[in-house]
Design a protein around this motif. Structure first.
Motif, PDB file in Angstrom:
ATOM      1  N   PHE A   1     -35.910   5.371  11.582  1.00  0.00           N
ATOM      2  CA  PHE A   1     -35.169   6.522  11.083  1.00  0.00           C
ATOM      3  C   PHE A   1     -35.657   7.787  11.763  1.00  0.00           C
ATOM      4  O   PHE A   1     -36.850   8.103  11.734  1.00  0.00           O
TER       5      PHE A   1
ATOM      6  N   THR B   1     -34.454   8.611   3.427  1.00  0.00           N
ATOM      7  CA  THR B   1     -33.259   7.788   3.243  1.00  0.00           C
ATOM      8  C   THR B   1     -33.218   7.276   1.816  1.00  0.00           C
ATOM      9  O   THR B   1     -34.250   7.058   1.177  1.00  0.00           O
TER      10      THR B   1
ATOM     11  N   ILE C   1     -30.221   6.131  11.713  1.00  0.00           N
ATOM     12  CA  ILE C   1     -30.730   4.872  11.182  1.00  0.00           C
ATOM     13  C   ILE C   1     -30.424   3.754  12.173  1.00  0.00           C
ATOM     14  O   ILE C   1     -29.273   3.562  12.564  1.00  0.00           O
TER      15      ILE C   1
END
Length: 359
Positions: free
Chosen positions: A24, A39, A2
């Protein structure tokens, strides 16, 4: 992994919250399952979770957009909230650097688009849209609000050229914001000198009130929620009228024609009186406010009365040298029943001031 591409400032207004953008790249070694790895975004306010959702990237990026629509109602309740956004890879992704990201920010409730960083504004301004001095009178209540707990004081100015300093104690607020009472009558001189105006200071914030020595009667007096969620008072000095209308539903009951339903609508019309240009800009706060109440005085004590709604307003003015802004507007009771008998009103029929009883 991230990577934050656009985050939130340490402090920002609820009306100016930017989008959160992050890239990401799944850290899982299983390339075949990479498209299923996303995520989880968890949002907490003052430690309480309000949102948790799973997101998948498009072209390697995820955008959390329109956060203001989610967070503004929470900020309005407390004026200032502590926001935390936690971004985590799915549990079945490889753990390692970049597996989580955390964003922390203080959100200040505000409905206006302010082109100054929130930190600079709240450190140098009270929570009001009035950019200039406010004209008031000795027989009026006045309050100011600000973010923080800085000590506040007043420097009063008198017609004999003297000044006097007063310390102020908070009358409301909490560990995040402060409300102070700056009613002019608190700063009158012990001598025969006349109060002309005063400066209010709290930290780097300064605000000036000037005194209208004519002390005109005011009707109506309205307390409204401003763009920062704080209460402010508007004193109207122009003509105040009331024009009730009645909608009658008629029908024959037996042999007689009856009014079986009478719907009353009381429409009040108010005039602000002449305003400075700074106060004219500020008066628009009343017309955009979602919470307005009438204030009545009895025996010198204020009472917040019925909630009202503005139904029509005219706030047009120009920059001609000879022009002085003054606004007119109409308002009605917010409640369905307009047959209101107000025992708190004192003085003449449209005079809500307490000039006859105030000492």
């Amino acid at each position: 992994m991230i990577t934050l591409l656009q985050s939130l400032p340490a402090t920002c207004f609820s009306s100016c919250i930017p989008d959160v953008i992050y890239s990401f790249t799944p850290s899982s070694g299983d390339i075949g399952n990479a498209s299923r790895i996303g995520t989880t975004v968890t949002i907490t306010i003052d430690g309480n979770e309000i949102f948790s959702e799973r997101f998948f990237p498009i072209d390697g990026k995820i955008t959390l957009a329109e956060l203001d629509r989610l967070l503004t109602p929470y900020a309005r309740q407390n004026l200032s909230i502590n926001l935390t956004i936690k971004i985590e890879e799915d549990d079945y992704a490889w753990e390692g650097d970049g597996g989580t990201a955390t964003i922390s920010s203080k959100i200040i409730y505000c409905e206006a688009d302010i082109n100054t960083p929130a930190t600079d504004f709240i450190n140098t301004h009270f929570l009001t849209m009035l950019d200039g001095e406010k004209q008031t009178a000795l027989n009026r209540l006045e309050y100011l609000h600000y973010i923080g707990t800085d000590k506040a004081s007043v420097i009063a100015e008198y017609d004999d050229g003297t000044t006097k300093e007063f310390s102020l104690s908070p009358v409301g607020g909490n560990s995040r914001y402060t409300t102070i009472d700056v009613t002019p009558s608190k700063f009158v001189s012990d001598t025969d000198s006349c109060l002309l105006g005063f400066w209010v200071q709290a930290g780097q914030r300064k605000f000036r009130f000037s005194i209208d020595l004519d002390e005109p009667d005011c009707a109506p007096i309205l307390v409204f929620e401003n763009s920062f969620g704080c209460d402010e008072l508007l004193y109207c000095t122009g003509t105040h009228t009331v024009a009730p209308t009645y909608k009658r539903s008629q029908g024959y009951i037996g042999k007689f024609n009856r009014n079986y339903e009478i719907a009353e609508t009381r429409t009040f019309k108010a005039d602000t009186g002449f305003l400075t240009f700074a106060m004219a800009n500020w008066a628009d706060e009343l017309f955009r406010s979602k919470s307005i109440h009438v204030v009545n005085f009895k025996a010198g004590h204020p009472n917040v009365g019925k909630e009202v709604i503005v139904t029509d307003s005219k706030s047009e003015y120009n920059n001609n040298d000879e022009s002085m802004p003054r606004f007119t507007f109409s308002y009605q009771y917010a409640q369905r029943n307009h047959n209101v008998f107000d025992t708190l009103r004192s003085g003449r029929i449209f005079d809500n001031t307490f000039d006859n009883t105030f000492e």
